[in-house]
Design a protein around this motif. Structure first.
Motif, PDB file in Angstrom:
ATOM      1  N   VAL A   1       0.836  -1.201   0.000  1.00 13.61           N
ATOM      2  CA  VAL A   1       0.000   0.000   0.000  1.00 13.61           C
ATOM      3  C   VAL A   1       0.870   1.249   0.000  1.00 13.61           C
ATOM      4  O   VAL A   1       1.762   1.392   0.829  1.00 13.61           O
ATOM      5  CB  VAL A   1      -0.907   0.020   1.254  1.00 13.61           C
ATOM      6  CG1 VAL A   1      -1.609   1.366   1.390  1.00 13.61           C
ATOM      7  CG2 VAL A   1      -1.916  -1.114   1.206  1.00 13.61           C
ATOM      8  N   ALA A   2       0.613   2.124  -0.958  1.00 15.46           N
ATOM      9  CA  ALA A   2       1.301   3.420  -0.943  1.00 15.46           C
ATOM     10  C   ALA A   2       0.493   4.385  -0.093  1.00 15.46           C
ATOM     11  O   ALA A   2      -0.723   4.510  -0.251  1.00 15.46           O
ATOM     12  CB  ALA A   2       1.474   3.966  -2.355  1.00 15.46           C
ATOM     13  N   LYS A   3       1.215   5.043   0.791  1.00 15.80           N
ATOM     14  CA  LYS A   3       0.594   5.969   1.736  1.00 15.80           C
ATOM     15  C   LYS A   3      -0.285   7.007   1.035  1.00 15.80           C
ATOM     16  O   LYS A   3      -1.346   7.385   1.536  1.00 15.80           O
ATOM     17  CB  LYS A   3       1.747   6.655   2.474  1.00 15.80           C
ATOM     18  CG  LYS A   3       1.419   7.736   3.434  1.00 15.80           C
ATOM     19  CD  LYS A   3       2.749   8.204   4.068  1.00 15.80           C
ATOM     20  CE  LYS A   3       2.670   9.678   4.457  1.00 15.80           C
ATOM     21  NZ  LYS A   3       3.989  10.166   4.939  1.00 15.80           N
ATOM     22  N   GLN A   4       0.123   7.463  -0.149  1.00 16.05           N
ATOM     23  CA  GLN A   4      -0.611   8.524  -0.839  1.00 16.05           C
ATOM     24  C   GLN A   4      -1.764   7.994  -1.698  1.00 16.05           C
ATOM     25  O   GLN A   4      -2.550   8.785  -2.224  1.00 16.05           O
ATOM     26  CB  GLN A   4       0.341   9.322  -1.744  1.00 16.05           C
ATOM     27  CG  GLN A   4       1.325  10.221  -1.005  1.00 16.05           C
ATOM     28  CD  GLN A   4       2.567   9.460  -0.543  1.00 16.05           C
ATOM     29  OE1 GLN A   4       2.659   8.233  -0.671  1.00 16.05           O
ATOM     30  NE2 GLN A   4       3.521  10.182   0.027  1.00 16.05           N
ATOM     31  N   ASP A   5      -1.849   6.704  -1.854  1.00 20.22           N
ATOM     32  CA  ASP A   5      -2.873   6.131  -2.733  1.00 20.22           C
ATOM     33  C   ASP A   5      -4.220   6.099  -2.010  1.00 20.22           C
ATOM     34  O   ASP A   5      -4.327   5.630  -0.876  1.00 20.22           O
ATOM     35  CB  ASP A   5      -2.449   4.717  -3.140  1.00 20.22           C
ATOM     36  CG  ASP A   5      -3.387   4.090  -4.148  1.00 20.22           C
ATOM     37  OD1 ASP A   5      -4.305   4.788  -4.639  1.00 20.22           O
ATOM     38  OD2 ASP A   5      -3.196   2.893  -4.447  1.00 20.22           O
ATOM     39  N   LEU A   6      -5.249   6.613  -2.693  1.00 20.39           N
ATOM     40  CA  LEU A   6      -6.571   6.687  -2.073  1.00 20.39           C
ATOM     41  C   LEU A   6      -7.333   5.375  -2.139  1.00 20.39           C
ATOM     42  O   LEU A   6      -8.187   5.097  -1.290  1.00 20.39           O
ATOM     43  CB  LEU A   6      -7.400   7.762  -2.787  1.00 20.39           C
ATOM     44  CG  LEU A   6      -6.855   9.183  -2.721  1.00 20.39           C
ATOM     45  CD1 LEU A   6      -7.618  10.087  -3.673  1.00 20.39           C
ATOM     46  CD2 LEU A   6      -6.938   9.702  -1.289  1.00 20.39           C
ATOM     47  N   VAL A   7      -7.047   4.562  -3.126  1.00 24.23           N
ATOM     48  CA  VAL A   7      -7.872   3.384  -3.361  1.00 24.23           C
ATOM     49  C   VAL A   7      -7.897   2.405  -2.188  1.00 24.23           C
ATOM     50  O   VAL A   7      -8.953   1.880  -1.847  1.00 24.23           O
ATOM     51  CB  VAL A   7      -7.472   2.694  -4.679  1.00 24.23           C
ATOM     52  CG1 VAL A   7      -8.242   1.405  -4.876  1.00 24.23           C
ATOM     53  CG2 VAL A   7      -7.720   3.638  -5.853  1.00 24.23           C
ATOM     54  N   PRO A   8      -6.743   2.150  -1.556  1.00 21.14           N
ATOM     55  CA  PRO A   8      -6.802   1.232  -0.410  1.00 21.14           C
ATOM     56  C   PRO A   8      -7.681   1.750   0.728  1.00 21.14           C
ATOM     57  O   PRO A   8      -7.975   1.022   1.664  1.00 21.14           O
ATOM     58  CB  PRO A   8      -5.336   1.141   0.037  1.00 21.14           C
ATOM     59  CG  PRO A   8      -4.550   1.455  -1.173  1.00 21.14           C
ATOM     60  CD  PRO A   8      -5.359   2.495  -1.900  1.00 21.14           C
ATOM     61  N   ARG A   9      -8.109   3.000   0.657  1.00 22.18           N
ATOM     62  CA  ARG A   9      -9.001   3.515   1.695  1.00 22.18           C
ATOM     63  C   ARG A   9     -10.457   3.325   1.319  1.00 22.18           C
ATOM     64  O   ARG A   9     -11.357   3.803   2.003  1.00 22.18           O
ATOM     65  CB  ARG A   9      -8.742   4.992   1.911  1.00 22.18           C
ATOM     66  CG  ARG A   9      -7.275   5.273   2.158  1.00 22.18           C
ATOM     67  CD  ARG A   9      -7.092   6.698   2.581  1.00 22.18           C
ATOM     68  NE  ARG A   9      -5.681   7.080   2.478  1.00 22.18           N
ATOM     69  CZ  ARG A   9      -5.234   8.275   2.801  1.00 22.18           C
ATOM     70  NH1 ARG A   9      -6.066   9.194   3.238  1.00 22.18           N
ATOM     71  NH2 ARG A   9      -3.961   8.553   2.677  1.00 22.18           N
ATOM     72  N   MET A  10     -10.699   2.684   0.178  1.00 19.57           N
ATOM     73  CA  MET A  10     -12.079   2.478  -0.257  1.00 19.57           C
ATOM     74  C   MET A  10     -12.432   1.004  -0.171  1.00 19.57           C
ATOM     75  O   MET A  10     -11.561   0.165  -0.293  1.00 19.57           O
ATOM     76  CB  MET A  10     -12.226   2.975  -1.683  1.00 19.57           C
ATOM     77  CG  MET A  10     -12.019   4.472  -1.762  1.00 19.57           C
ATOM     78  SD  MET A  10     -12.622   5.158  -3.285  1.00 19.57           S
ATOM     79  CE  MET A  10     -11.250   4.777  -4.341  1.00 19.57           C
ATOM     80  N   PRO A  11     -13.688   0.640  -0.107  1.00 20.43           N
ATOM     81  CA  PRO A  11     -14.787   1.537   0.237  1.00 20.43           C
ATOM     82  C   PRO A  11     -14.582   2.089   1.637  1.00 20.43           C
ATOM     83  O   PRO A  11     -13.987   1.422   2.472  1.00 20.43           O
ATOM     84  CB  PRO A  11     -16.011   0.619   0.226  1.00 20.43           C
ATOM     85  CG  PRO A  11     -15.585  -0.617  -0.480  1.00 20.43           C
ATOM     86  CD  PRO A  11     -14.121  -0.739  -0.263  1.00 20.43           C
ATOM     87  N   GLY A  12     -15.067   3.250   1.824  1.00 20.03           N
ATOM     88  CA  GLY A  12     -14.976   3.822   3.145  1.00 20.03           C
ATOM     89  C   GLY A  12     -14.028   4.989   3.229  1.00 20.03           C
ATOM     90  O   GLY A  12     -13.783   5.515   4.304  1.00 20.03           O
ATOM     91  N   LEU A  13     -13.473   5.425   2.101  1.00 19.54           N
ATOM     92  CA  LEU A  13     -12.618   6.609   2.143  1.00 19.54           C
ATOM     93  C   LEU A  13     -13.344   7.743   2.829  1.00 19.54           C
ATOM     94  O   LEU A  13     -12.854   8.370   3.756  1.00 19.54           O
ATOM     95  CB  LEU A  13     -12.234   7.023   0.715  1.00 19.54           C
ATOM     96  CG  LEU A  13     -11.650   8.425   0.555  1.00 19.54           C
ATOM     97  CD1 LEU A  13     -10.337   8.549   1.286  1.00 19.54           C
ATOM     98  CD2 LEU A  13     -11.470   8.769  -0.903  1.00 19.54           C
TER      99      LEU A  13
END
Lengths: 512, 512
Positions: free
Chosen positions: B350-362
C-alpha cells in the motif's frame, strides 16, 4: 481553455445538445454553476460567434454499437484500392494549372489535374508537421527528425518526384509565446530557432510531366491563434516601398536573425531567397523553364505569401504561385494590390467551417457592429488575396458533423476535402482515392463507422526503445539526422560544381 | 464520476494546490493589457482561440530549461546497468517468504529475497494491463492481445520462469458502469466478458529455485473508483456459511455467469478453481510440494482475496497467499477472521498517498464528520486483512511530489517503490535496479530531469499499419491470438495425457 471548452462553457446547453465528447458529461452540474456566473456579455459574444460562423453543431453519434452496413464493404473495397491513379502528362497546360489566368475556369468544377497538383503541394506542407520533433524532452525539439535527403523517403513522398535541397530555419525577435517549440534541456541543438520548412525541386521525370522545373517552398505552420488575435491584429508593418503593410508578427518570423544564433545568422527570408535564386539561376542556366510554387498551412500560408512577395520582387519574370491551406489574412489592401501587380498568383484553399482564415479580424472585420465596446481599437485593414477554393466539411460522408475547430482546421481534413471536391454543387466524389484514414492522424474527424482511432499518428512508445540491458531509453538520433548549420555545404558544393560544368558547356557551345 | 473529479469536487482546494492545471500561466502580462479594451467575454474568446492551432501538445508546467546535474551521469550509468541481479536460491526459506509466519521479520527491513518475489508477482499483475486490448474500435476490445503461450514472451516476462496455463474471463450480472471495456462494433469476440486474468505455473528451473511448484493467479484490476464509491460501499453479501460478508460488486464479478455467453458459461470463480484444482492435483500427483500465490492490483487485489478464500476452503492444506497492490477493502471483520482461520496469508502493498486502499470507506470510514448528511446510510464495516507493506511516494527521488491520484495508484509506481524500499526509516535504495522509466508507462510521475515522456507505453500509430497499396489499415489479429472459448482444449488434452502417464507410473511403482 480550448475553443470547444469555451463553447461548452458559454453557450446555452441546447446549442450543443448531446455534447461533443464524453468528458463533457462528467460534471454537468458544475457547468450549470459556471453558467449562472457568466456575465451577459460573454454569453452574447458566444452566441454571436455561433451564428456568425454558421456553426451547425450536431449531436455526435452516441456510443451505441455500430451497425453492419455499407461501411464494411467500403472497408474491404478501399483497403485494396491504390491511393493514386496513374499520373497525367500535364506539361502543355502547366501555366494555367500554375495560375497564370487565376485558375478562372479550373476551380468549379475543379479540374482533375489541378486537384492532383493541389494535393501534391498540400502533402509537401503536411510533411513539415509529420517530421517535426515536438518532444520537449528531446535535445532536438523544434527540429526536423530526418535530414533533408531522407525526409521524403521517410514520409512516403518520393512518389511526388521532388528532391529537398535546403532546410529553412526561423526565429522571431519579438516575443511570441507558444510560437517556438522549445526543448526543456540545457544542451539543445538551438535555443532560438525552429525548423520552419524547406526548399525542394522537381526531378527530371516530374519536370517532364509538369512541363517545367518546379521549385517548391513548403512552410510549416504551428502557431497559437492567440497571438494572431491579440498581437497580430493591431500592428501592421510596411513591406516594400509602397503602402503595402503586413502583420508584424508574421513579418518578424520571416525576417528575424541574430548573429549569436547557430541557425539564424541569416533570416528565414535570406535562407529561402538565397536557395531559390541559386536554383533559378542554375536551371535557367541550363535553358529550362522554371516556376516557383510556395505552399503552407495556417501560419505557413501567411509566410508563403510574404515569401512570394519577396520572390516576385527579386526574380522578375519568374512565375510565382502560392497554394495555401487554411491561412489567415496577412496584410492590407495595398499589399494585395502589389501582389497583383507583381503577378503573384494565390490560390487560397479554405474550409467554410475553419475559423483561422477569418483571422486576424474574425471578430473585428466580420461582426464589428456587435461589439461596440471594442470598436475604438481597430481598423478594417486585413484583406485576403487571390482566388479561393472553398471547401465544406459537411460535403464529406466520412467526416463527423460536430463542432470541432481543431478538426476543421487540420491540413489532413483539407486534403481529404480537396480530394473529394468536384464542384460547389455536386456531392463528394465517389471515386476519390486518397486514404481517408489520414484525416484522423492528429484529430478526431472521421465518423465512427470507419473505426479509425483519433490522433493515431504516433511513435511506438513515444520513441523509447528497450536496450540490451532491458532498459527503456531514448535512442540517440542518427548522426546524419542531427541538424547542423553547415549541413548543407555538401549540397552547395555539388551545386557549384554542376553550375561550373554548366557554364563550361555553355561556353563550349558558344565556341563552336 | 472519475476519481480525480471526485477528489476535486470534495477536497479543499489547498490539497491539490498547484498541481493539476497547467494551462493558465501562458501570457499573464499580455492579458492585462487586453483586459482594458475587451470585455470579459471577448477575453475568454481570446483565451479559447489560443488552443485552436496547437497541433500537438499542451505546454508543460514549468517550461524552464533543465539544468545539467547528476542526472546526466545517472542516465549514462543506469542505461548500461542490467535491470536484474543474479537470482538467489530461496528454496530453503520459501515458506517464510510465502507468508507462513505472516512475513513478521521480513518486512522492515524488507528482506531482499522477499523484495524480488513481490516484484515478480507485481509484474504478473502488470501483465494484465500491458496486454489488454483497450481499443473500443477493435472487435477484440476487452480481450488479451496475445494468446496465453505468447503472453510472457511478448511482455519480456519469460525471465520469471513461469508458464501461463489458462486465461480467466469475467462478467457481471449487476450493472457496473465503466467496469467492462466494450467494443463499439456489432460483431465482437464477446459482448459480456472481459479478459480478467490468468493462471500460470512455475517451470522446473524456477521450481527448484523457489523450493516448490508455485501456481500463480493474476487478476486484472480495471475499474473506475467511482463504482466503488457509489455502488460498492453499501451492499455486503454473505460469502461462505458464516458471518463473513464481502462487497457485492466484487463478488458479482467473481461469480457471475450466463449460459448464453461465450466466455462466461462458467464464472471466473469456476474457471480459476477448476484450473487451480487440476494443477494442484497434477503436481501433487507427481509428489511435488505445491503453493498458490494470488496477485492483483486495485480491483484485481479484491478479486485475489475472494479467490484465496475459495481456494483455501476447497483445497485444505494448500499454502495460499495473496500479494495485492493498492487494493481496496473487500469485506467485514468476520471475513477477515475466516481468512485467518483458513490460513490465507495476505500481504497488502500500500502506498501511503494512494486513495484506493481507503475504499470503500474513504469518505465513510475515515472522514465521516465531513459528510454528515450521508451518515445515515452506512456502517463501519469494511476491514483490511493481513500484513501491510507500506510505501511512501515521497521516498523516491525519481518521483514528482505533486498531487497525482492516477500516478499514486499506478501499479508501476508501486513496483518502483518496492524496488527502492529498504525500511520505513531508511532512504530509497541507491542500488535499486528496476528500470525507473517503467513508472511513466501510463502516467506522469517521473521528475522532469529524467526526460521520460509521460504515458509513453503506446503502439506505433495506434496499431495501424501501411499496407501495400499505401493505405493505413488495422491489421487482422493473428489467428492464434483471437480469443476462443475452446482455445484451451489442447492444453487440457496434454494435461490429461500427462496425468494418465503419471497414474500409470504410480500404478507401475505400486506393482513393483
Amino acid at each position: 481553455m480550448a475553443l470547444s471548452t469555451m463553447i461548452h462553457t458559454h453557450l446555452p446547453t441546447t446549442l450543443y445538445g448531446g455534447a461533443v465528447n464524453r468528458i463533457s458529461s462528467i460534471s454537468a452540474h458544475r457547468r450549470v454553476a459556471v453558467d449562472t456566473k457568466l456575465n451577459r456579455g460573454a454569453r452574447r459574444l458566444a452566441e454571436s460567434l455561433t451564428s456568425l460562423l454558421h456553426l451547425n453543431i450536431d449531436p455526435p453519434s452516441s456510443r451505441k454499437n455500430l451497425q453492419h452496413s455499407s461501411w464494411d464493404s467500403f472497408d474491404e473495397e478501399k483497403h485494396n484500392t491504390p491511393t493514386t491513379s496513374p499520373k497525367e502528362m500535364i506539361a502543355d497546360k502547366w501555366r494555367q494549372l500554375h495560375g497564370c489566368t487565376d485558375w478562372g475556369s479550373l476551380l468549379d468544377p475543379l479540374h482533375p489535374w489541378l486537384r492532383r497538383e493541389i494535393v501534391k503541394y498540400g502533402e509537401f506542407a503536411q510533411a513539415t508537421y509529420d517530421a517535426f520533433d515536438f518532444d520537449s524532452f528531446s535535445e532536438y525539439c523544434g527540429s526536423c527528425r530526418y535530414n533533408r535527403n531522407r525526409l521524403f523517403e521517410k514520409l512516403g513522398l518520393c512518389k511526388n518526384g521532388y528532391k529537398v535541397t535546403k532546410y529553412i530555419y526561423a526565429m522571431s525577435t519579438i516575443e511570441m509565446p507558444r510560437w517556438l517549440e522549445r526543448s526543456r534541456l540545457m544542451d539543445t541543438w538551438s535555443k532560438d530557432s525552429n525548423w520552419m520548412g524547406y526548399v525542394a525541386v522537381s526531378d527530371d521525370e516530374e519536370t517532364r510531366r509538369i512541363g517545367r522545373r518546379d521549385i517548391v517552398v513548403a512552410w510549416r505552420g504551428t502557431v497559437a491563434p492567440a497571438e494572431w488575435y491579440e498581437d497580430f491584429q493591431r500592428d501592421l508593418e510596411p513591406i516594400g516601398i509602397g503602402d503595402a503593410k503586413v502583420e508584424h508578427g508574421f513579418l518578424s518570423i520571416y525576417t528575424s536573425k541574430n548573429e549569436s544564433t547557430r541557425y539564424n545568422k541569416s533570416s528565414a527570408s535570406e535562407q529561402v531567397m538565397e536557395e531559390v535564386m541559386k536554383l533559378v539561376q542554375f536551371y535557367r542556366g541550363q535553358g529550362e523553364e522554371v516556376s516557383l510554387t510556395i505552399t503552407g498551412h495556417s501560419l505557413g500560408g501567411a509566410l508563403a505569401l510574404l515569401n512570394a512577395y519577396e520572390a516576385a520582387v527579386n526574380l522578375p519574370g519568374l512565375p510565382v504561385s502560392v497554394i495555401s491551406f487554411g491561412a489567415p489574412r496577412v496584410g492590407n489592401s495595398a499589399f494585395r494590390d502589389e501582389l497583383d501587380d507583381l503577378g503573384v498568383k494565390t490560390l487560397r484553399v479554405v474550409a467554410k467551417q475553419d475559423l483561422v482564415p477569418r483571422m486576424p479580424g474574425l471578430v473585428f472585420n466580420e461582426s464589428l457592429q456587435r461589439f461596440d465596446d471594442i470598436t475604438g481599437t481597430l481598423e478594417w485593414v486585413y484583406t485576403h488575396v487571390g482566388a479561393e477554393l472553398r471547401l465544406d466539411v459537411s460535403s464529406s460522408p466520412y467526416l463527423k458533423r460536430g463542432f470541432n475547430p481543431m478538426g476543421f482546421h487540420s491540413l489532413e481534413t483539407y486534403l481529404h476535402l480537396v480530394d473529394g471536391f468536384h464542384s460547389a454543387e455536386s456531392a463528394f466524389r465517389s471515386d476519390a482515392r486518397r486514404d481517408v484514414t489520414l484525416v484522423n492522424k492528429a484529430c478526431d474527424m472521421l465518423v465512427d463507422e470507419l473505426r479509425i482511432p483519433q490522433g493515431w499518428y504516433q511513435l511506438a512508445n513515444k520513441g523509447l526503445v528497450c536496450n540490451e540491458h532491458g532498459r527503456w531509453v531514448k535512442p540517440r538520433r542518427e548522426p546524419e539526422d542531427i541538424p547542423s548549420p553547415i549541413g548543407d555545404q555538401a549540397h552547395e558544393h555539388s551545386l557549384r560544381i554542376q553550375m561550373q560544368e554548366n557554364y563550361q558547356m555553355l561556353y563550349a557551345s558558344y565556341q563552336t
